[in-house]
Design an enzyme around this catalytic site. Sequence first.
Site, PDB file in Angstrom:
ATOM      1  N   GLU A 132      37.967  32.651  41.456  1.00  0.00           N
ATOM      2  CA  GLU A 132      38.758  32.679  42.706  1.00  0.00           C
ATOM      3  C   GLU A 132      38.655  31.281  43.300  1.00  0.00           C
ATOM      4  O   GLU A 132      37.566  30.865  43.687  1.00  0.00           O
ATOM      5  CB  GLU A 132      38.191  33.700  43.694  1.00  0.00           C
ATOM      6  CG  GLU A 132      38.052  35.108  43.153  1.00  0.00           C
ATOM      7  CD  GLU A 132      39.379  35.808  42.933  1.00  0.00           C
ATOM      8  OE1 GLU A 132      40.396  35.319  43.466  1.00  0.00           O
ATOM      9  OE2 GLU A 132      39.398  36.811  42.220  1.00  0.00           O
ATOM     10  N   CYS A 152      39.217  29.963  52.465  1.00  0.00           N
ATOM     11  CA  CYS A 152      40.212  29.706  51.415  1.00  0.00           C
ATOM     12  C   CYS A 152      41.572  30.210  51.863  1.00  0.00           C
ATOM     13  O   CYS A 152      42.602  29.738  51.411  1.00  0.00           O
ATOM     14  CB  CYS A 152      39.786  30.368  50.116  1.00  0.00           C
ATOM     15  SG  CYS A 152      39.337  32.070  50.356  1.00  0.00           S
TER      16      CYS A 152
HETATM   17  P1  NAD Z   1      32.175  24.520  45.043  1.00  0.00           P
HETATM   18  O1  NAD Z   1      33.071  24.690  43.877  1.00  0.00           O
HETATM   19  O2  NAD Z   1      31.700  23.158  45.369  1.00  0.00           O
HETATM   20  O3  NAD Z   1      30.839  25.383  44.846  1.00  0.00           O
HETATM   21  C1  NAD Z   1      30.897  26.763  44.555  1.00  0.00           C
HETATM   22  C2  NAD Z   1      29.672  27.147  43.753  1.00  0.00           C
HETATM   23  O4  NAD Z   1      29.720  26.490  42.490  1.00  0.00           O
HETATM   24  C3  NAD Z   1      28.344  26.729  44.386  1.00  0.00           C
HETATM   25  O5  NAD Z   1      27.397  27.750  44.165  1.00  0.00           O
HETATM   26  C4  NAD Z   1      27.970  25.484  43.597  1.00  0.00           C
HETATM   27  O6  NAD Z   1      26.579  25.249  43.572  1.00  0.00           O
HETATM   28  C5  NAD Z   1      28.483  25.852  42.224  1.00  0.00           C
HETATM   29  N1  NAD Z   1      28.734  24.710  41.325  1.00  0.00           N
HETATM   30  C6  NAD Z   1      29.037  23.438  41.651  1.00  0.00           C
HETATM   31  N2  NAD Z   1      29.191  22.702  40.530  1.00  0.00           N
HETATM   32  C7  NAD Z   1      28.997  23.525  39.482  1.00  0.00           C
HETATM   33  C8  NAD Z   1      29.042  23.355  38.071  1.00  0.00           C
HETATM   34  N3  NAD Z   1      29.316  22.174  37.510  1.00  0.00           N
HETATM   35  N4  NAD Z   1      28.814  24.433  37.291  1.00  0.00           N
HETATM   36  C9  NAD Z   1      28.550  25.642  37.829  1.00  0.00           C
HETATM   37  N5  NAD Z   1      28.488  25.862  39.168  1.00  0.00           N
HETATM   38  C10 NAD Z   1      28.713  24.811  39.980  1.00  0.00           C
HETATM   39  O7  NAD Z   1      32.912  25.216  46.271  1.00  0.00           O
HETATM   40  P2  NAD Z   1      32.402  25.379  47.773  1.00  0.00           P
HETATM   41  O8  NAD Z   1      32.432  24.063  48.439  1.00  0.00           O
HETATM   42  O9  NAD Z   1      31.129  26.163  47.826  1.00  0.00           O
HETATM   43  O10 NAD Z   1      33.538  26.344  48.380  1.00  0.00           O
HETATM   44  C11 NAD Z   1      34.745  25.856  48.826  1.00  0.00           C
HETATM   45  C12 NAD Z   1      35.861  26.155  47.843  1.00  0.00           C
HETATM   46  O11 NAD Z   1      35.864  27.541  47.512  1.00  0.00           O
HETATM   47  C13 NAD Z   1      37.237  25.881  48.411  1.00  0.00           C
HETATM   48  O12 NAD Z   1      38.018  25.257  47.441  1.00  0.00           O
HETATM   49  C14 NAD Z   1      37.780  27.291  48.720  1.00  0.00           C
HETATM   50  O13 NAD Z   1      39.179  27.377  48.747  1.00  0.00           O
HETATM   51  C15 NAD Z   1      37.173  28.079  47.619  1.00  0.00           C
HETATM   52  N6  NAD Z   1      37.097  29.511  47.955  1.00  0.00           N
HETATM   53  C16 NAD Z   1      37.977  30.374  47.364  1.00  0.00           C
HETATM   54  C17 NAD Z   1      37.946  31.727  47.691  1.00  0.00           C
HETATM   55  C18 NAD Z   1      38.903  32.715  47.062  1.00  0.00           C
HETATM   56  O14 NAD Z   1      38.687  33.912  47.201  1.00  0.00           O
HETATM   57  N7  NAD Z   1      39.935  32.271  46.370  1.00  0.00           N
HETATM   58  C19 NAD Z   1      37.015  32.174  48.617  1.00  0.00           C
HETATM   59  C20 NAD Z   1      36.134  31.264  49.195  1.00  0.00           C
HETATM   60  C21 NAD Z   1      36.170  29.930  48.850  1.00  0.00           C
END
Ligand code: NAD
Length: 524
Positions: free
Chosen positions: A286, A320
Amino acid sequence: MFTNIPFLDFTIEKERNNFQAALDKLETAINKQTLYACPIISGEEIKTKEIVSRIDPSDSTVTVGKIHYAGLNNVEDAIGSLMQGFPAWRATHYEKRAEIIKNAGALMSEDRYELSALIVREAGKPWKEADADVCEAIDFCNYYAQEMLAIGRPQKLGDRLGELNYYFYQPRGISVVISPWNFPLAIACGMVVAALVTGNATILKPAEQSSLIAHKFAQILLKAGVPRNVFACLPGIGETIGAKLVDDPRVDIICFTGSKSVGLNILKTAAQVKDGQHHIKRVITELGGKNAIIVDEDADLDESIKGVLYSAFGYSGQKCSACSRVIVVGDAYETFLNRLCSAAKDVITGKASDPATLIGPVIDQESRDRILKTIEQASKENSLAFKGSYSESGCYVPATIFKDVKTTSSLWKEEIFGPAVAVAKAENFDQALQMANDSQYALTGAVFSRSPVNIDKAREDFRVGNLYINRGSTGALVYRQPFGGFKLSGIGSKAGGPDYLLQFVEPRVVTENTMRRGFSPDLG
Ligand code: NAD
């Protein structure tokens, strides 16, 4: 019949007082520096040596708690523990699993004020948003437990004499949940309980910024009765711990919510089948959005301004589903823009713990710096219509409105994930729809209109996962508005909807020939 947990009503003094009391109690714990998070494996808490402070986004001088980050050895131990626990969990009756997940929801209801207070301080969510986060988490537990009861019973198929066909679901195996910080309890909880209730052994890797809340949630799951070797929680760095989990050949499901770039990388890594790996990983992602609200020429401006303000600036635009593009049709443009800017002046910004706050801080210093830089750059390339005031004492960013924004600009196209909104004019409703759809994302959208013809057009042609008509674009509820998008907003069935659990299981069919020749009941 499923019903959502009601939100707290802060016009009721008792509910206000309870919330404040929980914040006061938490303040004492923060002053004594007793809050922590650490890896939990086989039910044991492991206080690792790599310790990071979680700073209060509302006040940079305050450390909310300490996070003991997991190391790569903890990943190995967690997967080992789950491999042992999985067969018994798979064999556990689905009604029992559903009961345990319902217990978790009940425990969260008992602790709702404490959980909300922690969300206020760790994630910088204002009161109302923090309460909604907790309610959504409880809803996920109750809803997925109920859905498991619906899909758990094997279905008899066909009606042929001498043949019995049964269709049923089995869990996939080891699942890894990687969650974001912006719905620190709800999203982590929704993904984890869906994986668990369907019989998968599950590791949660929460976002770095929301590890304290994840730790509380992990404790609640174990207290609710999730077996010790069926669940593990590994707070830690995404690029190391998250990446290692994604890459491991023993992992069957990766359930990720977060940014587009990380999500796409996960899909790429997970597609590689390693030596000895006998399965294809199931990946649910997502991702982001660049959500538009269309304000039609005949729209009720009072309603649309309220809807846009809250959708764009609620939780500082860090949802999001947040609105980051507004398309105003025809002659309504100037009036709408002027009224939006004057309404934005009255929006109260401040600490998340202050009940009056609508715009609190953003999640951390890094986000703050990134968003401020984006706003500065965008101000050079676009016309600034409004910029709010903001404090330097925490991770604050001014609410910002840009006008006459070109649809080719990066401000119009790229997700900012902060309180900045771009406004543009469309000549007519058809052009507004075309502008709204012209995006790499398709997550949420909203339309304010009084025209039945245009509302019908939007229903048909405003192609996003969740479309809202005559209301804002945020605030989806479990079961009532199952949530999720398509295009680069992700792949996966909608969270909080009837198809969601099916992603965590494999369907099987067993056919038996009952015209048995030489049948021997004495064989036992
Ligand atoms: P992010 O992608 O930076 O981090 C999300 C998670 O991924 C964290 O737990 C992080 O530690 C982990 N992560 C980071 N790098 C990784 C890697 N290389 N391998 C595996 N895991 C890794 O996102 P964020 O800043 O926490 O959240 C914001 C983003 O999430 C925005 O783009 C937002 O739109 C999206 N979001 C989407 C939804 C939805 O339902 N579509 C809901 C909430 C947030």
